[in-house]
Design a protein around this motif. Structure first.
Motif, PDB file in Angstrom:
ATOM      1  N   GLY A 252       0.800  -1.221   0.000  1.00 39.71           N
ATOM      2  CA  GLY A 252       0.000   0.000   0.000  1.00 39.71           C
ATOM      3  C   GLY A 252       0.830   1.267   0.000  1.00 39.71           C
ATOM      4  N   GLY A 253       2.112   1.132   0.213  1.00 42.53           N
ATOM      5  CA  GLY A 253       2.985   2.297   0.268  1.00 42.53           C
ATOM      6  C   GLY A 253       3.424   2.775  -1.108  1.00 42.53           C
ATOM      7  N   SER A 254       4.293   3.797  -1.100  1.00 41.55           N
ATOM      8  CA  SER A 254       4.765   4.415  -2.337  1.00 41.55           C
ATOM      9  C   SER A 254       6.279   4.541  -2.330  1.00 41.55           C
ATOM     10  CB  SER A 254       4.158   5.812  -2.499  1.00 41.55           C
ATOM     11  OG  SER A 254       2.748   5.761  -2.600  1.00 41.55           O
ATOM     12  N   LEU A 255       6.834   4.550  -3.515  1.00 35.61           N
ATOM     13  CA  LEU A 255       8.255   4.824  -3.725  1.00 35.61           C
ATOM     14  C   LEU A 255       8.401   5.574  -5.038  1.00 35.61           C
ATOM     15  CD1 LEU A 255      10.307   1.557  -2.939  1.00 35.61           C
ATOM     16  CD2 LEU A 255      10.439   3.732  -1.722  1.00 35.61           C
ATOM     17  N   ARG A 256       9.445   6.386  -5.124  1.00 37.19           N
ATOM     18  CA  ARG A 256       9.773   7.007  -6.403  1.00 37.19           C
ATOM     19  C   ARG A 256      11.200   6.626  -6.776  1.00 37.19           C
ATOM     20  NH1 ARG A 256      10.103  13.330  -8.310  1.00 37.19           N
ATOM     21  NH2 ARG A 256      12.022  13.258  -7.052  1.00 37.19           N
ATOM     22  N   LEU A 257      11.325   5.988  -7.909  1.00 39.53           N
ATOM     23  CA  LEU A 257      12.632   5.638  -8.439  1.00 39.53           C
ATOM     24  C   LEU A 257      13.123   6.753  -9.355  1.00 39.53           C
ATOM     25  CD1 LEU A 257      12.086   1.880  -9.379  1.00 39.53           C
ATOM     26  CD2 LEU A 257      12.715   2.883  -7.176  1.00 39.53           C
ATOM     27  N   SER A 258      14.427   6.981  -9.326  1.00 41.02           N
ATOM     28  CA  SER A 258      15.049   7.984 -10.191  1.00 41.02           C
ATOM     29  C   SER A 258      16.171   7.341 -10.983  1.00 41.02           C
ATOM     30  CB  SER A 258      15.617   9.131  -9.362  1.00 41.02           C
ATOM     31  OG  SER A 258      14.626   9.764  -8.595  1.00 41.02           O
ATOM     32  N   CYS A 259      16.433   7.925 -12.130  1.00 39.63           N
ATOM     33  CA  CYS A 259      17.521   7.430 -12.967  1.00 39.63           C
ATOM     34  C   CYS A 259      18.144   8.634 -13.643  1.00 39.63           C
ATOM     35  CB  CYS A 259      16.968   6.449 -13.995  1.00 39.63           C
ATOM     36  SG  CYS A 259      18.126   5.201 -14.529  1.00 39.63           S
ATOM     37  N   VAL A 260      19.392   8.934 -13.305  1.00 43.16           N
ATOM     38  CA  VAL A 260      20.075  10.099 -13.851  1.00 43.16           C
ATOM     39  C   VAL A 260      20.920   9.677 -15.042  1.00 43.16           C
ATOM     40  CG1 VAL A 260      21.678  11.957 -13.391  1.00 43.16           C
ATOM     41  CG2 VAL A 260      20.104  11.195 -11.601  1.00 43.16           C
ATOM     42  N   ALA A 261      20.720  10.369 -16.153  1.00 45.27           N
ATOM     43  CA  ALA A 261      21.479  10.080 -17.372  1.00 45.27           C
ATOM     44  C   ALA A 261      22.690  10.994 -17.460  1.00 45.27           C
ATOM     45  CB  ALA A 261      20.587  10.280 -18.595  1.00 45.27           C
ATOM     46  N   SER A 262      23.802  10.442 -17.869  1.00 49.01           N
ATOM     47  CA  SER A 262      24.999  11.250 -18.096  1.00 49.01           C
ATOM     48  C   SER A 262      25.704  10.759 -19.351  1.00 49.01           C
ATOM     49  CB  SER A 262      25.931  11.184 -16.893  1.00 49.01           C
ATOM     50  OG  SER A 262      26.345   9.860 -16.647  1.00 49.01           O
ATOM     51  N   GLY A 263      26.279  11.702 -20.074  1.00 50.37           N
ATOM     52  CA  GLY A 263      27.033  11.349 -21.270  1.00 50.37           C
ATOM     53  C   GLY A 263      26.205  11.283 -22.539  1.00 50.37           C
ATOM     54  N   PHE A 264      24.894  11.522 -22.420  1.00 49.88           N
ATOM     55  CA  PHE A 264      24.064  11.579 -23.618  1.00 49.88           C
ATOM     56  C   PHE A 264      22.872  12.500 -23.339  1.00 49.88           C
ATOM     57  CE2 PHE A 264      20.475   8.805 -22.413  1.00 49.88           C
ATOM     58  CZ  PHE A 264      21.007   8.121 -21.330  1.00 49.88           C
ATOM     59  N   THR A 265      22.187  12.924 -24.404  1.00 51.98           N
ATOM     60  CA  THR A 265      21.099  13.891 -24.285  1.00 51.98           C
ATOM     61  C   THR A 265      19.779  13.160 -24.169  1.00 51.98           C
ATOM     62  OG1 THR A 265      22.377  15.444 -25.628  1.00 51.98           O
ATOM     63  CG2 THR A 265      20.038  15.926 -25.312  1.00 51.98           C
TER      64      THR A 265
ATOM     65  N   TYR B 127      14.421  -3.216 -10.334  1.00 47.70           N
ATOM     66  CA  TYR B 127      13.880  -2.319 -11.347  1.00 47.70           C
ATOM     67  C   TYR B 127      15.033  -1.689 -12.128  1.00 47.70           C
ATOM     68  CZ  TYR B 127       9.185  -2.744  -9.512  1.00 47.70           C
ATOM     69  OH  TYR B 127       7.948  -3.239  -9.135  1.00 47.70           O
ATOM     70  N   TYR B 128      14.867  -1.664 -13.446  1.00 53.94           N
ATOM     71  CA  TYR B 128      15.894  -1.141 -14.339  1.00 53.94           C
ATOM     72  C   TYR B 128      15.316  -0.017 -15.201  1.00 53.94           C
ATOM     73  CZ  TYR B 128      18.184  -5.616 -13.362  1.00 53.94           C
ATOM     74  OH  TYR B 128      18.767  -6.699 -12.747  1.00 53.94           O
ATOM     75  N   CYS B 129      16.047   1.074 -15.313  1.00 52.69           N
ATOM     76  CA  CYS B 129      15.652   2.109 -16.260  1.00 52.69           C
ATOM     77  C   CYS B 129      16.362   1.850 -17.594  1.00 52.69           C
ATOM     78  CB  CYS B 129      15.973   3.491 -15.734  1.00 52.69           C
ATOM     79  SG  CYS B 129      17.684   3.743 -15.251  1.00 52.69           S
ATOM     80  N   HIS B 130      15.767   2.368 -18.629  1.00 51.04           N
ATOM     81  CA  HIS B 130      16.257   2.100 -19.983  1.00 51.04           C
ATOM     82  C   HIS B 130      16.016   3.332 -20.839  1.00 51.04           C
ATOM     83  CE1 HIS B 130      15.356   0.510 -24.157  1.00 51.04           C
ATOM     84  NE2 HIS B 130      16.577   0.046 -23.957  1.00 51.04           N
ATOM     85  N   ALA B 131      16.947   3.591 -21.742  1.00 49.41           N
ATOM     86  CA  ALA B 131      16.790   4.682 -22.703  1.00 49.41           C
ATOM     87  C   ALA B 131      17.158   4.161 -24.087  1.00 49.41           C
ATOM     88  CB  ALA B 131      17.681   5.863 -22.330  1.00 49.41           C
TER      89      ALA B 131
ATOM     90  N   VAL C  65      20.378   2.782 -30.345  1.00 53.44           N
ATOM     91  CA  VAL C  65      21.270   2.929 -29.198  1.00 53.44           C
ATOM     92  C   VAL C  65      20.476   2.683 -27.919  1.00 53.44           C
ATOM     93  CG1 VAL C  65      22.786   4.474 -27.916  1.00 53.44           C
ATOM     94  CG2 VAL C  65      22.705   4.590 -30.420  1.00 53.44           C
ATOM     95  N   ASP C  66      20.944   1.771 -27.104  1.00 55.49           N
ATOM     96  CA  ASP C  66      20.300   1.418 -25.839  1.00 55.49           C
ATOM     97  C   ASP C  66      21.247   1.662 -24.674  1.00 55.49           C
ATOM     98  OD1 ASP C  66      18.828  -1.234 -27.581  1.00 55.49           O
ATOM     99  OD2 ASP C  66      17.676   0.305 -26.516  1.00 55.49           O
ATOM    100  N   TYR C  67      20.670   2.232 -23.597  1.00 56.67           N
ATOM    101  CA  TYR C  67      21.397   2.348 -22.344  1.00 56.67           C
ATOM    102  C   TYR C  67      20.532   1.780 -21.222  1.00 56.67           C
ATOM    103  CZ  TYR C  67      24.319   5.656 -24.911  1.00 56.67           C
ATOM    104  OH  TYR C  67      25.137   6.242 -25.841  1.00 56.67           O
ATOM    105  N   TRP C  68      21.195   1.090 -20.284  1.00 50.59           N
ATOM    106  CA  TRP C  68      20.503   0.484 -19.147  1.00 50.59           C
ATOM    107  C   TRP C  68      21.092   1.012 -17.847  1.00 50.59           C
ATOM    108  CZ3 TRP C  68      16.314  -2.703 -19.381  1.00 50.59           C
ATOM    109  CH2 TRP C  68      16.003  -3.267 -20.616  1.00 50.59           C
ATOM    110  N   GLY C  69      20.214   1.216 -16.878  1.00 47.77           N
ATOM    111  CA  GLY C  69      20.670   1.485 -15.530  1.00 47.77           C
ATOM    112  C   GLY C  69      21.087   0.184 -14.868  1.00 47.77           C
ATOM    113  N   GLN C  70      21.696   0.305 -13.710  1.00 49.47           N
ATOM    114  CA  GLN C  70      22.266  -0.866 -13.052  1.00 49.47           C
ATOM    115  C   GLN C  70      21.254  -1.655 -12.234  1.00 49.47           C
ATOM    116  OE1 GLN C  70      22.172   2.050 -11.747  1.00 49.47           O
ATOM    117  NE2 GLN C  70      22.415   2.019  -9.532  1.00 49.47           N
ATOM    118  N   GLY C  71      20.064  -1.145 -12.064  1.00 53.16           N
ATOM    119  CA  GLY C  71      19.053  -1.862 -11.299  1.00 53.16           C
ATOM    120  C   GLY C  71      19.003  -1.397  -9.860  1.00 53.16           C
ATOM    121  N   THR C  72      17.784  -1.313  -9.349  1.00 53.41           N
ATOM    122  CA  THR C  72      17.585  -0.959  -7.944  1.00 53.41           C
ATOM    123  C   THR C  72      16.493  -1.865  -7.391  1.00 53.41           C
ATOM    124  OG1 THR C  72      17.151   0.876  -6.399  1.00 53.41           O
ATOM    125  CG2 THR C  72      15.941   0.923  -8.478  1.00 53.41           C
TER     126      THR C  72
END
Length: 118
Positions: free
Chosen positions: A14-27, A93-97, A105-112
């Motif tokens: 029932g709770g909440s969380l906010r995941l963030s993913c910061v991109a660096s090295g690309f637009t 959870y993994y972010c993806h761009a 071109v694909d980039y993946w976050g490391q997972g949280t």
């Protein structure tokens, strides 16, 4: 070039969380963004994505109405707001761009890790 994910943790049902993913090295604004998750013993699944062209979003049925994907291009950050969490949301959870083109071109976050448990 990387996506750095954060925001995972232990939360009660029932709770909440906010995941963030910061991109660096690309637009980031040129990339479609998405979130995937992988629960123990299961395959990775896509749960949310947002188009870079017009902001159209897509959600898997399992999270529709509870999760919201968004981005802040000025901060080069991707977010996943998760509400009404359930034990079955427990996963890494993994972010993806992705930038479409030749080549794609694909980039993946490391997972949280998100754990939903009482």
């Amino acid at each position: 070039v990387q996506l750095q994910a954060s925001g995972g943790g232990l939360v009660r049902p029932g709770g909440s969380l906010r995941l963030s993913c910061v991109a660096s090295g690309f637009t980031l604004r040129y990339y479609d963004i998405g979130w995937f998750r992988q629960a123990p013993g299961k395959e990775r699944e896509g749960i949310a994505c947002e188009s870079s062209k017009d902001g159209t979003t897509y959600y898997a049925d399992s999270v529709k109405g509870r999760f919201t994907v968004s981005r802040d291009n000025t901060e080069s950050t991707v977010y996943l707001q998760m509400n009404s969490l359930k034990p079955e949301d427990t996963a890494v959870y993994y972010c993806h761009a992705r930038r479409w083109g030749l080549p794609v071109v694909d980039y993946w976050g490391q997972g949280t890790l998100v754990t939903v448990s009482s």
